[in-house]
Design an enzyme around this catalytic site. Sequence first.
Site, PDB file in Angstrom:
ATOM      1  N   SER A 109      31.694  -2.526   1.955  1.00 15.03           N
ATOM      2  CA  SER A 109      32.814  -1.724   1.885  1.00 15.03           C
ATOM      3  C   SER A 109      33.239  -0.914   3.387  1.00 15.03           C
ATOM      4  O   SER A 109      33.906   0.114   3.412  1.00 15.03           O
ATOM      5  CB  SER A 109      32.875  -0.643   0.855  1.00 15.03           C
ATOM      6  OG  SER A 109      31.711   0.398   0.938  1.00 15.03           O
ATOM      7  N   LYS A 158      34.268   7.934  -4.387  1.00 16.97           N
ATOM      8  CA  LYS A 158      34.567   7.863  -2.858  1.00 16.97           C
ATOM      9  C   LYS A 158      35.674   8.932  -2.596  1.00 16.97           C
ATOM     10  O   LYS A 158      35.451   9.746  -1.652  1.00 16.97           O
ATOM     11  CB  LYS A 158      34.864   6.562  -2.251  1.00 16.97           C
ATOM     12  CG  LYS A 158      33.704   5.644  -2.353  1.00 16.97           C
ATOM     13  CD  LYS A 158      34.078   4.257  -1.765  1.00 16.97           C
ATOM     14  CE  LYS A 158      33.038   3.113  -1.664  1.00 16.97           C
ATOM     15  NZ  LYS A 158      33.454   1.963  -1.376  1.00 16.97           N
TER      16      LYS A 158
END
Length: 790
Positions: A685, A728
Site C-alpha cells: 500500500s 488509515k
Amino acid sequence: MAQVEEFRSLPVLPLKNTVLFPGLMLPLSVGRKSTQAAVEAALATEEKEIFIVSQRDSAVEAPTETDLYPVGTIAIVRRIQRQPGGIMELMVMGEERAKLVKLDQVSDEDGSTIYLRGRVLQMPLPDDTGTEVEALEREILDLATKAIGLAHGDSSQDLSRVLKGQEDPLHLVFLLASMMSLSVDKEQVLLESVTRLDALRELHKYISHEVEVLELKTKIASEARSEMNKDQREYMLRQQMKAIQQELGDKDDAGDLVVLREKAEKANLPEAVKKEVDREFKKLERTNSASPDYQVTRGWIEFVLELPWNETTEDNLDIKNARTILDEDHYELREVKDRILEHLSVMKLNPNAKAPILCFVGPPGVGKTSLGQSIARSLGRKFERMSLGGMHDEAELRGHRRTYIGAMAGRLLQAMRRAATRNPVILLDEVDKVGRDFRGDPAHALLEVLDPEQNKTFRDNYLDLDFDLSKVMFLCTANTLDTIPRPLLDRMEIIRLSGYSEEEKVQIARRYIIPRQIAETGVKPEQVEFTDEGLRFIISGYTREAGLRRLERSIAKVVRKVALKIVEGSEPIVKVDVPAVSEFLGPEIVQPERFRKTLPAGVVTGLAWTESGGDVLYLEATTLPQGKGLTITGQLGEVMQESMKTAQSFIWSHAEELGLEPKLFKEYGLHLHVPAGAIPKDGPSAGVTAVTAMTSAYTKLPVRNDTAMTGEVTLTGLVLPIGGVKEKVLAARRAGMKRVILPKANEKDLRDVPESVRAELEFLFADRVEEVLAAMIPALSAKLDQSAAA
C-alpha cells in the site's frame, strides 16, 4: 626445555545433572537453541569435537563461566538424530579431560548470543601406581560385585566380568561412577582427581555407602513381601465374607451401583447411548471394585449421565429486548449486532435453523470476547469460553482414549457438561494462536467441530459416542486471519471489528468505562468530573491502540488518584482536565506522529495499517551523486521492497513525461528510508507514496505537507485498492492532516468511517499515479497536464 601448554578453542556444551567421563559414551537430548548452535559448530569441523562441561545449577538456562565447573571432557559427536519439535538426539564419546581457561560468547550481528566457545587446556589422566592403588582397586571390585548382585541379581556375573576387564584403575572409577546414582558434584570430584589414588579413595567411600543402602533396601523389600502375602490373604477372606453377606441378603456394598443405575434409567438418553451404558453396567457388575478398570468404567458412566443429551434452554426471541441488551453492553458495532438480530429473526420463523459460526477479527481490546457474553445474554443461553491460545495437543479438544491412565474427555465436551444444555454459546477465543507439533494439530479437530454438516455426530475419543453439537452457537475470535488454515477459515463467517475513533472512545469512556471504574473504587459520581478535553488528552497522550485496554487502565489510575485526594480531604470534588491528567498520569507516554510544517524534497506522508490501528508513515528519498541503484532501509518486507522497485521503474520509464533526464538514473543512486527503522513493515500500500517521494527527490520539488496517501501502484501507473481504509483515515486525522488520497476503488469503503471524521477531511480518489503526483507536487502539475494532452 619447558613443555609448551597447548590451548584449544572448542564449542562448549553445558551439561545438566550428569558428568561425561573420558572413554565412555553418553546419549544426550539437546533442546536449548544456544546448545544446538554449539553442536552445529562442532559438526562443521572435521574432528567434530566439542567441550562438554557440567553446570553447577541445572536450573540456569543461560550459563556463564561462573555457572560451570572448571574441568570437563573433550568429546567427539558420534551420531546425531533430529527429532520433531526441534530436539537433537546425540551420542557423544568422551576423549580426554580438559580445563576451561576462558569462556567466550559467539554472537550474531545484532549482539544476541548464539553459543558458547571455550579456550581449554588438555589435562592428561594420572598414571601413578603403588600397593595402595592396587589394594583399593581390588577392594572396589569386590564391593562393586556385591552391589551389582544386590541390585541386578542373575545378571551380575556379566557386569562383573566387564568391570574386571578394565586395565586402567581410573577407567574402572569412571565406569562405576557412571553406573551409580551419584550427584553431579561427586562425579565432578572423580573427574578432577589429580591422582589415581585420590579417585580410588573417593569412589571407595561412595560405593561402600551404596552397598549399605542396597543391603537395607533388600531387607525392607523382603519384609514388604511378607506383609503383602498377609494382605492378599486378608483380601481373599474379605471377598469370601462379601459373597456370604450377599447370599444372606445384605447388599449394602452394591448400593452405590444401584443408585447409579437408577439415575441412568431416569436420564433421557438416546437409544444408542442407552445401549452402550447398559453394556458398561454389565461389565461393571462383573469387575472387582478394587480393580482400576472398575473406577475407569464408573467414571465414564457418570460422565455420560452428566452430559446434556436432550436438555435445551429456550431462546429469547424478542428482537427489541436483544437489541437493548447488545446496545447496553457495546457501543456501535452495527454489523455484529445486525447479524445476531438476523439470526434471531430466522430462529423465530424457522426453529430448526442451523446456528451460525461467526469469527470476530480485529485488533486487541475492541470487545471481541465480551461480545460473546452479550450475545449469550441477549439469546438467553448459557455461555462457555475456551481459550485456544498456545494449544498444541489435539487431545485437549477430542479427549484421550480410555486405555490411557488418567484419561478424560476433551474440553469441548467438558464445556457442554458445565453448560448442562445442548444449545449454549461457546466462544473459541484466540483461534488464530492455535499451535501444532508432533502431538497433532488442534485446528484439524476444529474442522469437524465448526462444520454444521459434521458436528451433529461429533465423536470424542473418551466418550466414543456420537454427540450432537449442531445446536451450539460457536463464536471465534482472532487478531489476524493469516495464521488460520484456509479450510478452517472457509467454515466461518468473518466479521471484522476495526479500531475505534477518538470520538467513539470518548463516548465509550463516558458510557461504560468511567461508570465502571467509579463503581469499583467507591467514588461517588458527583465527586469526579471528566472534561472532554481531559478525556481526549488521555486518549491521545497515554494510549496508542485500536482497542480500549490501555484507556481503561489509564482511567482506572486517574480514578484511584481521585479517590486518594477525596480520602485525604484535600478536594471534595475533583475535576479531571488536562492539567489534572498530567498530574495524575505523569508525562505523555505516546508522542503521535504529527504532520511536519515543512517537507523537504523527497519526503512524503504515507499511511499504514497495524494490528493496533492505523499510523502515519513518512517516506524519505534522496539522490546520491555518483551512486548506483536503489538502496532501501527501514526493515521493509519483501512485498514492500518490490513495491519500491516498481515505483522507481515507473518513474524511469516515464522520465520524459515528468521532465527528467534519463541519464539522471545512471549518474545518481537513490536511497529510500522508512522510519522507524526498528519496526518491521510490509505490504504494497505504500506504492503511490514511494512514487511521489522518488519523483520529488529526482525533481527537487517539495510536496504538500497537509496530505497523506495510500495505494498500491503497478508498472503501468494504475493505482490499485488497499485494505484498512478506516484505520488509515483515522490515523491521518489524528496526525492533523487535511487531505487524504485513496485509490478510486476504495471510495466505497468510506462508509465505514464515522461521519464526523469524513466532514473534517478532504478526500481525493485516484485511478492513476499521475493524478496523485499532480495533487501532491503543484509545480509538476502543468507538465503532467501537457503530457496527458499530447
